[in-house]
Write an enzyme that holds these catalytic residues in place. Sequence first.
Site, PDB file in Angstrom:
ATOM      1  N   PHE B  49       0.819  -1.209   0.000  1.00 37.87           N
ATOM      2  CA  PHE B  49       0.000   0.000   0.000  1.00 37.87           C
ATOM      3  C   PHE B  49       0.855   1.262   0.000  1.00 37.87           C
ATOM      4  O   PHE B  49       1.918   1.287   0.610  1.00 37.87           O
ATOM      5  CB  PHE B  49      -0.912   0.012   1.226  1.00 37.87           C
ATOM      6  CG  PHE B  49      -1.870  -1.142   1.244  1.00 37.87           C
ATOM      7  CD1 PHE B  49      -3.052  -1.079   0.525  1.00 37.87           C
ATOM      8  CD2 PHE B  49      -1.582  -2.288   1.955  1.00 37.87           C
ATOM      9  CE1 PHE B  49      -3.936  -2.151   0.519  1.00 37.87           C
ATOM     10  CE2 PHE B  49      -2.456  -3.371   1.956  1.00 37.87           C
ATOM     11  CZ  PHE B  49      -3.632  -3.300   1.242  1.00 37.87           C
ATOM     12  N   GLU B  50       0.334   2.304  -0.629  1.00 42.20           N
ATOM     13  CA  GLU B  50       1.089   3.556  -0.725  1.00 42.20           C
ATOM     14  C   GLU B  50       1.348   4.174   0.648  1.00 42.20           C
ATOM     15  O   GLU B  50       2.223   5.023   0.803  1.00 42.20           O
ATOM     16  CB  GLU B  50       0.359   4.572  -1.603  1.00 42.20           C
ATOM     17  CG  GLU B  50      -0.976   5.023  -1.036  1.00 42.20           C
ATOM     18  CD  GLU B  50      -1.690   6.013  -1.968  1.00 42.20           C
ATOM     19  OE1 GLU B  50      -1.148   7.089  -2.201  1.00 42.20           O
ATOM     20  OE2 GLU B  50      -2.784   5.681  -2.450  1.00 42.20           O
ATOM     21  N   THR B  51       0.567   3.758   1.634  1.00 44.72           N
ATOM     22  CA  THR B  51       0.780   4.268   2.981  1.00 44.72           C
ATOM     23  C   THR B  51       2.008   3.666   3.651  1.00 44.72           C
ATOM     24  O   THR B  51       2.424   4.132   4.709  1.00 44.72           O
ATOM     25  CB  THR B  51      -0.455   3.981   3.852  1.00 44.72           C
ATOM     26  OG1 THR B  51      -0.887   2.638   3.610  1.00 44.72           O
ATOM     27  CG2 THR B  51      -1.581   4.937   3.505  1.00 44.72           C
TER      28      THR B  51
END
Lengths: 253, 253, 325, 325
Positions: B49-51
Amino acid sequence: MDYTLKEMMTIMAAREIRDGDIVFCGTGISMVAAMAAKQINAPDSIIFFETGAIDSKLEEIPMAVADSRVMFGAASNSGLLEAFATMQNPNTGDRIIGILGSAQVDKYGNLNSTCIGDYFQPKIRFSGSGGACDVASFVSRCLIFMQHEKRKFPVKLDYLTSPGYLDGPGARERAGLKPGGPTAVITNLGVMYFDDVTKEMYLASYYPGVTPQDILDNMEFAVDISRAIEAEPPSDRELKILRERVDPHKLIL
Amino acid sequence: MDYTLKEMMTIMAAREIRDGDIVFCGTGISMVAAMAAKQINAPDSIIFFETGAIDSKLEEIPMAVADSRVMFGAASNSGLLEAFATMQNPNTGDRIIGILGSAQVDKYGNLNSTCIGDYFQPKIRFSGSGGACDVASFVSRCLIFMQHEKRKFPVKLDYLTSPGYLDGPGARERAGLKPGGPTAVITNLGVMYFDDVTKEMYLASYYPGVTPQDILDNMEFAVDISRAIEAEPPSDRELKILRERVDPHKLIL
Amino acid sequence: MNVSQGKVMTLEQAIATYVTDGCHISIGGFTVNRNPMAAVYEIMRQRKKNLHCYAHSNGTGVDELIGGGCISRLEIAYGGNGKAAPTCIRFKSAIQRGEILFEDYSNYHMSLRFHAGAMGVPFINTLSGLGTDILEKWGFSRELRAMDPKLPDKKIEIIDNPFGNWGGATKVVLVPAINPDVTIIHVQKADKHGTCRIEGLNFADIDQAKASKHVIVTCEEIVDSEELREKPEYNQIPFIHVSAVVHVPYGAYPSACFNCYDYDPIYLKQLSTFAKDDKLYKEYLETFVYGVKDHPGLLTLVGKEQLKMISADKRTGYATGLDRR
Amino acid sequence: MNVSQGKVMTLEQAIATYVTDGCHISIGGFTVNRNPMAAVYEIMRQRKKNLHCYAHSNGTGVDELIGGGCISRLEIAYGGNGKAAPTCIRFKSAIQRGEILFEDYSNYHMSLRFHAGAMGVPFINTLSGLGTDILEKWGFSRELRAMDPKLPDKKIEIIDNPFGNWGGATKVVLVPAINPDVTIIHVQKADKHGTCRIEGLNFADIDQAKASKHVIVTCEEIVDSEELREKPEYNQIPFIHVSAVVHVPYGAYPSACFNCYDYDPIYLKQLSTFAKDDKLYKEYLETFVYGVKDHPGLLTLVGKEQLKMISADKRTGYATGLDRR
């Protein structure tokens, strides 16, 4: 109380550190000076290492900035990237005072810790910049530890590793560096400051038993000695703390 | 076994994911597709995930890429900076497949997730890029989820948020982007690929009960349908895993 | 769970596979801490040659690699080791004798160059070094740079700030990215897939690893993935970056490994004496490096007593009260 | 031990001191997680105006600040909240009605801009966005930029790679640094000096904090410094960056706080219904924001039952099995 030259130098440096300062330390005497300041005159200063440790407890004296002793009980342990960013950062950088050593220093406080002789075929090779060039580039105040010897105070450096005032007033700004620069050169004979206008080194104080002429005799270039006073030797309290609390095992001093 | 269109889309996307792929997920159906691939056909794919969460366990379906559910049991939790660096990184970036959604897609696979109408005074404002532009800029393969409606397949985007093949062959390279680009557009009617030479979208497969003409009727621009075949519907095994293991509470599907 | 099966191997195998003659290499750690020394000695035993080494302040490890004749080109910020050898001794003599090509940077320059490599950008910018010889003097000539595709065309570049004086800067120094062929780091804990947990300072290990095509992780302990996944935020390097995982207790010895053991002041002091004399250093290599089969062999030579002396105190993470004079 | 005495204060005091009308602000968290919601609501209660807000994907917090009329200029990558509101509703309507000035970036652009600010460099570079309208369309005109010293002259700049095609790039995008006047983050644990430990993903909180002149930390728990100093490597923000520390249990509510509580799907769903209708939203603000004295007031209104429902499971860090439809 009797004291050694190393103790004198340590105390002279410690006195330059103020509450609120974030102190960038190297190894050896610079670390002892920072530790002494925290114990003696600047309890709210913060010791900080280029390896990324902030406000380390330092129950024992570290022998290198990567010594596990800098990691124990710190407020934060990160890495080089974070440590140097803290120095380049506009908000924290201004609060940092660097302490550096060097093989050579010129009258504008530029430092050489790279080599003697030609860079490519040096007579003597030293360790190189490490973080010194970075600190000298970023922070607003720097203390420099030196041994007072002619060859260490040359007219021209063999290699400019870490920027002082470069070639004089306005030169840092022209080069693109942040303002700031070296504050004091602390040697085994005395302490030199830099003139606000000319940015040249001048003698601020000489140690008891040393004359300004002794100091001039040990430098390639001449400095203004008209403002020099005799330095206040370490007080009993300062010495006691230094010996009992900072370096009880005489690892550095 | 009967299946819904959402299930069909999910499985079509899952089949594009291969063992070893690092799958960049958004929310909703893209996350379900990645989770399905891992359960069905690409057990050695890695969801990311980009997080900043890598290889999350995903015991429950997250409702956002910042949902605490992506943090639980991951191999590593960091932040945005590290996540996007993983995509831009020359060694890991090539292993990443992105899954994106969008409000509009053009024939070169460029995406608009910003607005309809003028950028400054839009008729409809969407969420904006988030990490979509970054993923589309960096990674070598991208899947795009779309609803097949005329206005969503316009000749010209209202705003180009995320780069596909820009204006055709060689355009990414001319713009300075890494090679790569969109791989497939997966809609509620069929799947489109991009021609190796022209970089234009073409119909690769249509779902059972849908004709190529249905698909053309739902796009502003025409695509080549000569290579289209009927898509293989989800197998019983695929559906069973999807329903029982991936989204048992029907949060997304 | 992932594609990283089969990464666990012997040190001999990992070095033989990923460290090839002439390759570009970096090692983790800083001066006397967490250098991947077991791997360094294995590289020396396998007589690897012509390595191009990227170092910030990687101390003992780099000095031994130079001493072993493995390095022909060196990009470095600091060739020193703290008190044991303020200037690394084999480094110093190799440069004074013109035995290696070298180029100087600052520690931040090198950290940023690894950071740029990890981020996948060609360069990164800083204000460090403006006005200094670090920017002026290039160790690798333009000709060499033009010939070698693995070197950037320029050591550095200075550009005017395209955003006026935004950020208080009128110009900036650009330093080019580093993407080594292989980076070797030593960590306290890793799982068999290569996910790492570093305790204490991470130095520049994380970016060094992420910038590299291949990463060899040596570790004190291979732990269960589940254990590391209980606190994913403390695992700084996820397995996707790692090629090989090697279990090497005391793998940083004679440098320190926080929470495990301290540096060995006796070994380091002895080493610095040996290193100052070519003949003694040759004998040292024959005995302590080439004379042993592997790292356990070196540890046996050193002896349990000496290892016990440097074993880390649980509270502090180092050997409290260790005689370090 | 340090100069950070006297940082602990009430939320009212912290907001009154450091968030001034027209100031440049950023908040931590991402979409529905770890937004400093208590601080957001306090800003709204104190009727702060004309804030210039920097956001990557700061979800609920930014949407409420827009709804409360606090923000006049917004630099943003993503105005969305995940399932609760794929496009943030007050954000959407404010833009469609032309009520705020806005400028679009990507999440990486914004993360890098905070990173540059934290590093003290004027810009940083990336390959993201080449060929897109994100680089083409500027929300703030050149005229506005030239007039306002707190804005960089340009939204972005594209330059040719000065190192040839080193790193595989022929050109790069430069994004200018952000140095907010104040950043507010909510963390699980902080000490009274401001050293923070974030559990779970840190999003961009660390760089946002370090880039800012002032940092307000709200936290679930103020813990003893000694506790945090037992594992310094897990404290991401040292106290030297922090101006104010405020103890606010449930300070991220209705967004989530990993290991403490989940987002509240009931509150968020209700909020998204209210937000779609100006009249309903006004009533919502009167009741839930302006109608309560402080954050504990909001929590009382929500009720213990609802808070219990979202309380985090020890094993997973979220409310396992929570009804989120």
